[in-house]
Design an enzyme around this catalytic site. Structure first.
Site, PDB file in Angstrom:
ATOM      1  N   CYS A 122       0.794  -1.234   0.000  1.00 30.67           N
ATOM      2  CA  CYS A 122       0.000   0.000   0.000  1.00 30.67           C
ATOM      3  C   CYS A 122       0.825   1.282   0.000  1.00 30.67           C
ATOM      4  O   CYS A 122       0.385   2.303  -0.516  1.00 30.67           O
ATOM      5  CB  CYS A 122      -0.989   0.008   1.164  1.00 30.67           C
ATOM      6  N   CYS A 130      -3.504  -2.576  -0.807  1.00 26.43           N
ATOM      7  CA  CYS A 130      -2.438  -3.488  -0.380  1.00 26.43           C
ATOM      8  C   CYS A 130      -2.158  -4.603  -1.376  1.00 26.43           C
ATOM      9  O   CYS A 130      -1.372  -5.512  -1.093  1.00 26.43           O
ATOM     10  CB  CYS A 130      -2.783  -4.072   0.985  1.00 26.43           C
ATOM     11  N   LYS A 195      -5.617  -8.647  11.634  1.00 23.92           N
ATOM     12  CA  LYS A 195      -5.512  -7.202  11.405  1.00 23.92           C
ATOM     13  C   LYS A 195      -6.899  -6.687  11.041  1.00 23.92           C
ATOM     14  O   LYS A 195      -7.478  -7.089  10.029  1.00 23.92           O
ATOM     15  CB  LYS A 195      -4.525  -6.940  10.274  1.00 23.92           C
ATOM     16  N   ARG A 205      -1.390   6.512   7.915  1.00 23.60           N
ATOM     17  CA  ARG A 205      -1.596   6.740   6.478  1.00 23.60           C
ATOM     18  C   ARG A 205      -1.112   8.128   6.085  1.00 23.60           C
ATOM     19  O   ARG A 205      -0.720   8.349   4.948  1.00 23.60           O
ATOM     20  CB  ARG A 205      -3.055   6.490   6.114  1.00 23.60           C
ATOM     21  N   ARG A 217     -10.441  -0.564   3.105  1.00 27.01           N
ATOM     22  CA  ARG A 217      -9.776  -1.864   3.148  1.00 27.01           C
ATOM     23  C   ARG A 217     -10.665  -2.970   3.734  1.00 27.01           C
ATOM     24  O   ARG A 217     -10.178  -4.019   4.124  1.00 27.01           O
ATOM     25  CB  ARG A 217      -8.499  -1.777   3.981  1.00 27.01           C
ATOM     26  N   LYS A 248      -3.665  -6.603  15.703  1.00 27.10           N
ATOM     27  CA  LYS A 248      -3.522  -5.173  15.421  1.00 27.10           C
ATOM     28  C   LYS A 248      -4.870  -4.563  15.091  1.00 27.10           C
ATOM     29  O   LYS A 248      -5.583  -5.156  14.286  1.00 27.10           O
ATOM     30  CB  LYS A 248      -2.575  -5.040  14.233  1.00 27.10           C
ATOM     31  N   SER A 274      -0.699   3.729  15.231  1.00 25.66           N
ATOM     32  CA  SER A 274      -0.526   5.179  15.156  1.00 25.66           C
ATOM     33  C   SER A 274      -1.634   5.965  15.856  1.00 25.66           C
ATOM     34  O   SER A 274      -1.360   6.907  16.594  1.00 25.66           O
ATOM     35  CB  SER A 274      -0.431   5.600  13.687  1.00 25.66           C
ATOM     36  N   TYR A 313       5.252   3.076  18.966  1.00 27.04           N
ATOM     37  CA  TYR A 313       6.017   4.296  18.730  1.00 27.04           C
ATOM     38  C   TYR A 313       6.555   4.841  20.053  1.00 27.04           C
ATOM     39  O   TYR A 313       7.360   5.754  20.059  1.00 27.04           O
ATOM     40  CB  TYR A 313       5.134   5.329  18.012  1.00 27.04           C
TER      41      TYR A 313
HETATM   42  C1  PBG Z   1       0.304  -1.558   5.822  1.00 26.68           C
HETATM   43  C2  PBG Z   1       0.226  -1.215   7.255  1.00 26.68           C
HETATM   44  C3  PBG Z   1      -0.600  -0.285   7.922  1.00 26.68           C
HETATM   45  C4  PBG Z   1      -0.168  -0.241   9.252  1.00 26.68           C
HETATM   46  C5  PBG Z   1       0.875  -1.147   9.367  1.00 26.68           C
HETATM   47  N1  PBG Z   1       1.087  -1.752   8.129  1.00 26.68           N
HETATM   48  C6  PBG Z   1      -1.671   0.601   7.416  1.00 26.68           C
HETATM   49  C7  PBG Z   1      -2.933   0.080   6.909  1.00 26.68           C
HETATM   50  O1  PBG Z   1      -3.214  -1.117   6.924  1.00 26.68           O
HETATM   51  O2  PBG Z   1      -3.685   0.923   6.427  1.00 26.68           O
HETATM   52  C8  PBG Z   1      -0.710   0.641  10.327  1.00 26.68           C
HETATM   53  C9  PBG Z   1       0.242   0.975  11.426  1.00 26.68           C
HETATM   54  C10 PBG Z   1      -0.204   2.093  12.304  1.00 26.68           C
HETATM   55  O3  PBG Z   1      -1.312   2.634  12.183  1.00 26.68           O
HETATM   56  O4  PBG Z   1       0.599   2.461  13.172  1.00 26.68           O
HETATM   57  N2  PBG Z   1      -0.761  -2.291   5.314  1.00 26.68           N
END
Ligand code: PBG
Length: 325
Positions: A122, A130, A195, A205, A217, A248, A274, A313
């Protein structure tokens, strides 16, 4: 007066007493720090919604990783912002792609660090999805080949662990097979097994410039309402050869984390993402909460629920606090 024979407060009277009976303890070894590599030189661009987190050019990320290792961080998770994006996300598997360059530089600057690479498309696709897009749909099987190529090129650059996060069916199996065929049977897979399609990825993002250009997604990431499906996802990744399983985001899904911990014998990771970081930062900057307390309470809750590894983080801040005692 009630006959208070049982008095749990006896064991809470002093800090030394509380320390003696504490059930969950965070350790510096628990954390993986995510880092974002970008093009250029001497670039340190702070991400507005993630104070303290930066897009870093290769020279800077090599330095940042070495400093983190010095502090006691055991592992990093690498993301990349390529100079150019295309339909096929070719920057993800280019020999001189941004993550590949970053891995090589960090291998030199911080030899002992465990280098994990996020294996997804992605950040590299012009449409921000992705996988491979055709007629407005993200295709599963054609995406597998590109994800496998990405994993192999990350391994060639020197990654210790690849972390497939695209939520394509069969991605762990396809990557395991490709790694083994290329002679990388020692490269491990940390599967983003569970996830969820989450609003908490918003700041990421922005950091990775990876918001989907159309749609969302939900056709590949999981519905936040589902537990049984999470177990099925984890079972499939286990069967396909995952070495570690990840949940996650973390805090809204502690029940899932706990169930995974109980059902599987692999190391379990949780990604404090994040948006979870940004919420604490924003409230703290407003003076509404005590950042250190909320950070440690949050990370402790993730460990208590069963995480062996926490991606956050806050890795550096947490380690600093733990070291300070
Ligand atoms: C890639 C990915 C993402 C995150 C980790 N790997 C973004 C998404 O799926 O949109 C998010 C990590 C975060 O928010 O800290 N696919």
């Amino acid at each position: 007066m009630a006959d208070l024979f049982h008095r749990p407060r006896r064991l809470r009277r002093t800090e030394t007493m509380r320390a003696l009976v504490r059930e969950t303890r965070l350790a510096p070894e628990d954390f993986i720090l995510p880092l974002f590599a970008c093009a250029g030189e001497k670039v340190r661009r702070e991400i507005p919604s993630m104070p303290g987190v930066h897009n870093l050019s290769v020279d800077e990320i090599a330095r940042e990783a070495a400093a983190a290792a010095e502090l006691g961080v055991k592992g990093i998770m690498l993301f990349g912002l390529p100079e150019a994006k295309d339909e096929a996300g070719s920057g993800a598997y280019h020999e001189r792609g941004i993550v590949q360059q970053a891995v090589r530089a960090i291998r030199d600057s911080a030899p002992g660090l465990v280098i994990v690479t996020d294996t997804c498309l992605c950040e590299y696709t012009s449409h921000g999805h992705c996988g491979v897009v055709r007629d407005g749909e993200v295709l599963n099987d054609p995406s597998l080949e590109l994800l496998a190529r990405t994993a192999v090129s990350q391994a060639e650059a020197g990654a210790d662990v690849v972390a497939p996060s695209a939520m394509m069916d069969g991605q762990v199996g396809a990557i395991r097979e490709a790694l083994d065929d290329a002679g990388f049977d020692q490269v491990a897979i940390l599967a983003y097994a569970v996830k969820y399609a989450s609003g908490f990825y918003g700041p990421f993002r922005e950091a990775a410039d990876s918001a989907p250009a159309f749609g969302d997604r939900r056709a590949y990431q999981m519905d936040a309402a589902n537990t049984r499906e999470a177990m099925r996802e984890a079972e499939l990744d286990y069967a396909e050869g995952a070495d570690m399983l990840m949940v996650k985001p973390a805090t809204c899904f502690l029940d899932i984390l706990k169930t995974l911990r109980e059902e599987f014998d692999l190391p379990i990771a949780a990604y404090h993402v994040s948006g979870e970081y940004a919420m604490i930062k924003a409230a703290a900057q407003n003076g509404w909460i005590d950042e250190e307390r909320v950070m440690m309470e949050t990370l402790t809750s993730i460990k208590r629920a069963g995480a062996d590894i926490i991606l956050t983080y806050y890795a550096r801040d947490a380690i600093k606090l733990l070291r300070a005692g």
